[in-house]
Motif scaffolding. Sequence first.
Motif: not given
Length: 275
Positions: A259, A263, A267
Amino acid sequence: MSVSVLSGCRQTMPMKCSTAAGRAAREAATVELFELRARTPDLVEQQLLLERVVELNLEIAGGIAARFRGRGAELEDLEQVAFLGLMKAATHYRLDANTPFIGYAVPTIRGEVKRYFRDAAWTVRIPRRLQDLQGMVSAQLPALEQELGREPSSEELAERLGVEAADVEQALAARGCFNTLSLDRPDDDGLSLGDVVADQDDGGVDRLEAVDMLQPILEDLDARERRILELRFIEGWNQTDIGAEIGVSQMQVSRLLRRILGELRDRLAPLSVAV
């Protein structure tokens, strides 16, 4: 914003950032300047703040310019191009893009430097006067060599052509500047340029740029997430040992890592677009 506020900012902002904390402080100060610029209606203050953003981030532009040194262009010229790229990035950067300024500035600056090489730096340009003189030297050299039975000196060439010896020396020094040579053309030792020039970029600069782009994103993670990344990628711990350290199972560690990394990739995706 008043002039006194701008002066106060000037005293507290870091100009050289050799640590992660320093780079984070620079990014935060840069964002603050952009926010101040967005709020003020005064065009003069807007320009002052823009110039301050550029001044604050000159180190980034200088680092990118240094990466391209030794490739046929003077470092001072590369720095000027990089600084122009930084100004371009500062002018077009948008706070609502949700992208750290460095993530926008680095590819913009690099793109400007690459365009400079493409448009201006591959072929050396010499004055027209020396180009003409070089043609005259080339025309007279074989005949003079035959007359003397040896290679003539600059003075002898100058006398034959009716010009100054210093001009002849400059023309001779500029030979080969009109055309680029193949990378495969061997030198006197039988080596091509490709044999003696490294075929890889400086990984150290790439790592520095990656750290600069990651730093503000990592700041958004909570303490446990940063600890997991530190143990896994800095300390080199396996997932089982990480789980024991933070009090979860190995499977939970695996899910957390997927996870967190997912992420981070999401980004970073807009920051890694090639220019």
